[in-house]
Enzyme design. Structure first.
Site, mmCIF file in Angstrom:
data_model
loop_
_atom_site.group_PDB
_atom_site.id
_atom_site.type_symbol
_atom_site.label_atom_id
_atom_site.label_comp_id
_atom_site.label_asym_id
_atom_site.label_seq_id
_atom_site.Cartn_x
_atom_site.Cartn_y
_atom_site.Cartn_z
ATOM 1 N N THR A 211 0.321 -1.520 -0.284
ATOM 2 C CA THR A 211 -0.188 0.253 0.215
ATOM 3 C C THR A 211 0.971 1.362 0.409
ATOM 4 O O THR A 211 1.618 1.064 -0.471
ATOM 5 C CB THR A 211 -1.051 0.066 1.208
ATOM 6 O OG1 THR A 211 -2.139 0.961 0.832
ATOM 7 C CG2 THR A 211 -0.201 -0.199 2.335
ATOM 8 N N ASN A 212 0.695 2.351 0.565
ATOM 9 C CA ASN A 212 0.758 3.311 0.202
ATOM 10 C C ASN A 212 0.479 4.567 1.332
ATOM 11 O O ASN A 212 -0.341 4.293 2.037
ATOM 12 C CB ASN A 212 1.260 4.354 -0.882
ATOM 13 C CG ASN A 212 -0.703 4.761 -1.172
ATOM 14 O OD1 ASN A 212 -1.456 5.157 -1.160
ATOM 15 N ND2 ASN A 212 -1.085 3.710 -2.429
ATOM 16 N N ARG A 213 1.154 6.029 1.368
ATOM 17 C CA ARG A 213 0.601 6.675 2.525
ATOM 18 C C ARG A 213 -0.175 7.471 2.728
ATOM 19 O O ARG A 213 -0.471 8.485 2.787
ATOM 20 C CB ARG A 213 2.121 7.602 2.942
ATOM 21 C CG ARG A 213 3.391 6.928 3.380
ATOM 22 C CD ARG A 213 4.295 7.867 3.491
ATOM 23 N NE ARG A 213 5.545 6.826 3.408
ATOM 24 C CZ ARG A 213 6.684 6.608 4.904
ATOM 25 N NH1 ARG A 213 5.465 6.521 5.822
ATOM 26 N NH2 ARG A 213 7.927 6.392 4.235
ATOM 27 N N SER A 214 -1.241 7.189 1.364
ATOM 28 C CA SER A 214 -2.459 8.453 1.412
ATOM 29 C C SER A 214 -3.299 8.039 2.427
ATOM 30 O O SER A 214 -3.608 6.996 2.835
ATOM 31 C CB SER A 214 -2.657 7.469 -0.443
ATOM 32 O OG SER A 214 -4.023 8.386 0.148
ATOM 33 N N ALA A 278 -4.883 7.330 -3.989
ATOM 34 C CA ALA A 278 -2.730 6.482 -5.133
ATOM 35 C C ALA A 278 -2.918 4.991 -5.191
ATOM 36 O O ALA A 278 -3.452 4.490 -3.967
ATOM 37 C CB ALA A 278 -2.865 6.682 -3.420
#
Ligand code: CTP
Length: 400
Positions: A211-214, A278
């Site tokens: 996943t990502n930091r959104s 994102a």
């Protein structure tokens, strides 16, 4: 525009229910959000909470008695009614609802309700048996048929000690409903806007994801701002820590492929899409069905494959807005994405700007189209959302 309540005069009618104490929070939140709040209380309400409490949180006169010679607003209540942007009655008792349905006018709330042409929001609170009584149902139906918004009641523990439907709706729900009502005549009324938010999660195995930091904050701000300007908003959200917003049809998805299906479905008949999500660019080729155990070699590799570019798959008859988070060459990369994804414009932010971007409440963006690059000063994400929607609204006018 900095918020839906800025400079708006909101009349808050408080009738006599034990839930009257919760109206203090509503008055306080509306005041903090920039509204001028005048509280109107029935005689029964002042048995539960004092007018002084409301005056202290709103810094405005409180009307409790139509014949109080000391109160400017008591005598000039019609003036107050005329200057109102909205009247909300919270809590609304069965008795007050009945009076409103019949057009009776014998206290500051009901007199104002028939003296104003401002929209009316009613937030009932009563015992569950009362709420289900045919008389209350019929009175509520009459009010709904006149365009009145009813918020709640919620289910839960009631003052009687019983469980059931009758609790005053939560403050956030009331505030959201007021924002929706205030915005219903906004410049985006009649438009459907799809917004995606949050960071997708691509399964590696049943436990791990890529996943990502959104944080989802930017997408949620766009959704709220579009709602507050009258649009019907369809929010498709991947992992975020945000609560579901009020007045917005919200759908939860996990992966990029789930987001693709949801976006394509919601875009049918929509006027615009704002892709703030994102979305993972890569996803594991073969997610493991069972949890992957540590390997003896101390190394592991996961084969990834490119996800479908959602923006490029969206029909061309919608206004299409993308986001680009970059750490170098912001504008050239953003311009290239406008072309490659065939966008109306892209919202580009430099993730290295302090206090802006992922997780922050503010954002510093440039809005990049084929025609121009516009540098927007750092501002709240809600204000950035309105900058974006101003440009979406302009595209609608051009299309017409
Ligand atoms: N996006 C999309 N579908 C994807 C990936 C991204 O629609 N599969 C959208 C995002 O929602 C965002 C924009 O495209 O609006 C971001 O563009 P993208 O090219 O994915 O940005 P980066 O991931 O930063 O790509 P690059 O590595 O090319 O800079």
């Amino acid at each position: 525009m900095s918020g839906p309540f800025d400079g708006k005069r909101i009349l808050l009618g408080v009738s006599g229910s034990i839930a009257a104490y919760k109206a203090i929070d509503i008055a306080s939140k509306l005041t903090q959000a920039g509204a001028v709040v005048n509280v109107l209380m029935s005689q029964a309400a002042i048995q539960f909470v004092t007018p002084l409490t409301f005056r202290s949180v709103t810094h405005q006169d409180v009307v409790t008695d139509l014949f109080d010679i000391q109160s400017r607003h008591a005598i000039e209540h019609v003036k107050l009614a005329n200057s109102a942007d909205l009247l909300v009655v919270a809590p609304a008792t069965a008795h007050t609802i009945a009076k409103l349905a019949l057009g009776l006018a014998d206290d500051p709330i009901t007199v104002t309700a028939i003296a104003t042409s401002a929209p009316l929001v009613i937030v009932p609170a009563m015992d569950a048996n009362m709420w289900h009584h045919p008389a209350v149902r019929a009175n509520t139906d009459v009010l709904v048929s006149r365009g009145v918004t009813i918020v709640g009641p919620a289910e839960g523990r009631l003052a009687s000690g019983l469980m059931g439907w009758g609790r005053l709706a939560e403050t956030a729900e009331v505030i959201g409903a007021i924002a929706t009502k205030l915005g219903s005549q906004g410049d985006l009324a009649g438009r459907t806007i799809v917004v995606s938010a949050g960071g997708t999660q691509e399964a590696i195995d049943p436990v791990r994801v890529i996943t990502n930091r959104s944080s989802g904050k930017m997408g949620y701000a766009v959704a709220a701002a579009a709602r507050d300007r009258g649009a019907r908003v369809l929010l498709i959200t991947a992992s975020t820590s945000q609560d579901d917003p009020v007045g917005i049809e919200t759908r939860h998805v996990e992966s990029a492929s789930e987001m693709l299906s949801a976006v394509l479905m919601d875009c049918q008949g929509a006027d615009a899409i704002v892709m703030a999500a994102a979305v993972a660019d890569y996803t594991p080729v073969n997610p493991a069905t069972n949890k992957i155990k540590k390997s003896a070699t101390g190394k592991i590799s996961i084969e990834l494959t490119k996800t479908v570019d959602i923006l490029s798959a969206i029909p061309r008859d919608l206004v299409r807005v993308g986001f680009a988070a970059e750490s170098t060459n912001l504008i050239p990369y953003a311009q290239a994405k406008v072309e490659s994804k065939s966008l109306d414009f892209i919202v580009a932010n430099d993730i290295t700007t302090p206090g802006s971007g992922f997780g922050a409440d503010k954002n510093k963006v440039s809005i990049v189209s084929r025609e121009k690059v516009e540098d927007i000063p750092i501002m709240s994400k809600y204000a950035v959302a309105n900058e974006i929607l101003d440009r979406v609204a302009k595209r609608f006018v051009v299309q017409r």
